[in-house]
Design a protein around this motif. Structure first.
Motif, PDB file in Angstrom:
ATOM      1  N   ILE A 144       0.850  -1.330  -0.394  1.00  0.00           N
ATOM      2  CA  ILE A 144       0.345   0.282  -0.739  1.00  0.00           C
ATOM      3  C   ILE A 144       1.047   1.522  -0.340  1.00  0.00           C
ATOM      4  O   ILE A 144       1.821   1.386   0.417  1.00  0.00           O
ATOM      5  N   LEU A 169       1.159   5.155   0.839  1.00  0.00           N
ATOM      6  CA  LEU A 169       0.367   6.200   2.068  1.00  0.00           C
ATOM      7  C   LEU A 169       0.714   7.302   1.600  1.00  0.00           C
ATOM      8  O   LEU A 169       2.164   7.383   2.136  1.00  0.00           O
ATOM      9  N   ALA A 186      -4.819   6.091   0.695  1.00  0.00           N
ATOM     10  CA  ALA A 186      -4.230   5.343   0.311  1.00  0.00           C
ATOM     11  C   ALA A 186      -4.702   5.099  -0.333  1.00  0.00           C
ATOM     12  O   ALA A 186      -5.273   3.925  -0.991  1.00  0.00           O
ATOM     13  N   HIS A 215      -3.441   1.572  -3.601  1.00  0.00           N
ATOM     14  CA  HIS A 215      -2.944   0.061  -3.975  1.00  0.00           C
ATOM     15  C   HIS A 215      -1.966   0.288  -4.607  1.00  0.00           C
ATOM     16  O   HIS A 215      -1.922   0.796  -5.859  1.00  0.00           O
ATOM     17  N   SER A 268      -5.736  -0.543   4.577  1.00  0.00           N
ATOM     18  CA  SER A 268      -6.000   0.652   4.517  1.00  0.00           C
ATOM     19  C   SER A 268      -6.753   0.500   5.605  1.00  0.00           C
ATOM     20  O   SER A 268      -6.839   2.056   6.686  1.00  0.00           O
ATOM     21  N   LEU A 300     -13.030   6.145   6.616  1.00  0.00           N
ATOM     22  CA  LEU A 300     -12.599   5.457   5.609  1.00  0.00           C
ATOM     23  C   LEU A 300     -13.088   5.771   4.956  1.00  0.00           C
ATOM     24  O   LEU A 300     -14.393   5.371   5.205  1.00  0.00           O
ATOM     25  N   LEU A 303     -14.059   4.608   0.711  1.00  0.00           N
ATOM     26  CA  LEU A 303     -12.864   4.121  -0.435  1.00  0.00           C
ATOM     27  C   LEU A 303     -14.020   3.992  -1.319  1.00  0.00           C
ATOM     28  O   LEU A 303     -14.767   3.829  -1.508  1.00  0.00           O
ATOM     29  N   VAL A 330      -8.708   9.837   5.284  1.00  0.00           N
ATOM     30  CA  VAL A 330      -8.091   8.608   4.620  1.00  0.00           C
ATOM     31  C   VAL A 330      -9.049   8.515   3.926  1.00  0.00           C
ATOM     32  O   VAL A 330     -10.053   7.093   3.885  1.00  0.00           O
ATOM     33  N   ALA A 352      -9.281   5.790   0.223  1.00  0.00           N
ATOM     34  CA  ALA A 352      -8.705   4.454  -0.232  1.00  0.00           C
ATOM     35  C   ALA A 352      -8.792   3.884  -1.525  1.00  0.00           C
ATOM     36  O   ALA A 352     -10.349   5.010  -2.291  1.00  0.00           O
TER      37      ALA A 352
END
Ligand code: NDP
Ligand code: AKG
Ligand code: MN
Length: 415
Positions: free
Chosen positions: A104, A106, A129, A131, A193, A204, A206, A263, A265
């Motif tokens: 990951i 960051l 975050a 991939h 994440s 978080l 996504l 955060v 992701a």
């Protein structure tokens, strides 16, 4: 001198950042840190990659894995024209390292109180975050000439059964691309994440486009939800934070009008694009630190989020003064050495990295800065700027070196 007790792998890079990289090393690190035989240097300059090929990058990746700590300067990824010029097709060094290490990436902004954010509502940091591999940045391309049927096929290793999907009954003269991701890798990315969100105590999000890429992006969405429900829900709730999936286009708009403080992701390519957007929104590409962490958390490879800053290098080559921000690259050194220090329980080294970071921020907050930051102070109205508003690349680095020297001589000084 602070002794480094474990191995660190340094990857040397290209253009403007290579010039700055050397100054950082010799003015800010080596006067205080003694690596002994613990610094293994890989020359990943384009010139050297032309000679040794992408294999040298893979060697560096292997060395980073073994050492547990790698620091990388930005490198040129040659485009088609450059590959023709050098007579070799070279891949992105970042890509090779990330593919080998996995994990990951960051990214977080370095916050300086006096630097106004371009996106004024962002009062809290936005952490990305990303991939580290696969997706649109890992497409296996194939040029096709002529006319024919196009299909995807998978052959089961044990049963030998072949599964096929026809992509186009008839297509001609063009290019095709295929990518894939394994479920375990998404699971590890989800865990990374979520761990990061718990560590930062922040919600978080996504974001993917799972309405369109129902299988590929849908798998990210499903796996994240499952990992959240089964492994993280109670830890999130204890901290008063949450996890949410939001489609990427809507999330871009939501991020823009948010106060920050989350955060975010994303898959590899989305995370790459949004990192530059978020970095610039916080003031400058030069203010975002970045590190890759492997799924088992054993290996860290740090870098700046930006590239080699080619424009500025051209000016440098013409003998003109430049004003390029070194902060993200300095933080690459500090984040890597801090990790080395933690692995070796080397408190002195960890303390040193904290001092360097504080000195960088304090220097900027005292009003000494590069042009990108001075421009942010002037609402990016470059026309109204004069040379008195900012320091050159080398003046700024000297200022940081001078401030660091006083702090290291008087370590108890409260900066
Ligand atoms: N990690 C890596 O190794 C990466 C490598 N690359 C590679 O880098 C090379 C150059 O890419 P390029 O498109 O120019 O992207 P860069 O990120 O290097 O620079 C883009 C622009 O952002 C601004 N900028 C970036 N970093 C800084 C900084 N530290 N201080 C001040 N301004 C900054 C400059 O704007 P302005 O000109 O307006 O001042 C610059 O022209 C390419 O070969 C690319 O493939 C790209 C990204 C990451
Ligand atoms: O590897 C490259 O060519 C670009 C990498 C990049 O843009 C990034 O890591 O943000
Ligand atoms: Mn990028």
């Amino acid at each position: 001198m602070i002794l480094v007790k474990g191995k660190v792998v340094e990857c040397v890079g290209d253009e403007m950042m290579a010039i700055i990289w050397e100054k950082i090393k010799y003015k800010l690190i080596l006067p205080y840190v003694d690596f002994g035989k613990n610094l293994e240097v890989f020359d990943l300059t384009l010139e050297n990659r032309v000679i040794y090929g992408d294999e040298i990058v893979l060697d560096a990746a292997k060395a980073i894995k073994e050492a547990g700590v790698g620091i990388k300067c930005a490198t040129i990824t040659p485009d088609e024209k450059k590959c023709e010029e050098i007579g070799k097709v070279l891949r992105s060094p970042n890509h090779i390292i990330r593919e080998y290490l996995g994990g990951i990436i960051l990214r977080e902004p370095v916050i300086c109180e006096n630097i106004p954010k371009i996106i004024k509502s962002w009062v809290n940091p936005i952490y990305i975050a990303r991939h580290a591999y696969a997706g649109n940045k890992d497409v296996h391309e194939m040029c096709i000439e002529g006319k024919g049927q196009l299909k995807l096929s998978f052959v089961d290793e044990i049963s030998g059964v072949q599964t096929e999907k026809i992509i186009a009954e008839e297509t001609k003269d063009g290019v095709i691309g295929a990518t894939f991701i394994e479920e375990y890798a998404i699971r590890a990315f989800a865990r990374g994440s979520m761990e990061f969100a718990v560590e930062k105590c922040l919600p978080l999000f996504l974001s993917t486009k799972s309405t369109i890429l129902k299988n590929y992006d849908g798998l990210y969405q499903r796996v994240f939800q499952e990992v959240y429900e089964n492994e993280f829900k109670s830890r999130f709730e204890e901290r008063g934070i949450f996890y949410n999936f939001i489609l990427i286009d809507a999330m871009v708009a939501k991020a823009m009008k948010s106060k920050g403080g989350f955060v975010w992701a994303m898959k590899n390519y989305d995370g790459d694009v949004q990192s530059d957007f978020v970095s610039q929104g916080f003031g400058s590409l030069g203010l975002t630190s970045s590190y890759l962490m492997t799924d088992d958390k054993k290996v860290i490879q740090t870098e700046a989020c930006h590239g080699t800053v080619k424009n500025h290098f051209k000016k440098y080559l013409r003998g003109e003064p430049t004003s390029t921000n070194p902060i993200a690259s300095i933080f690459a050194w500090t984040k890597a050495l801090a990790h080395r220090g933690q692995l070796d329980k080397n408190e002195e080294l960890v303390k040193f990295t904290e001092i360097v970071e504080k000195v960088c921020i304090a220097t900027i907050e005292s009003g000494c800065m590069t042009k990108d930051l001075a421009a942010a102070l002037k609402n990016n109205e470059f026309e109204s700027m004069t040379e008195n508003d900012y320091l050159t690349t080398f003046e700024f680095l000297d200022k940081i070196a001078q401030n660091l020297r006083s702090c290291m001589i008087l370590p108890k000084m409260n900066i």
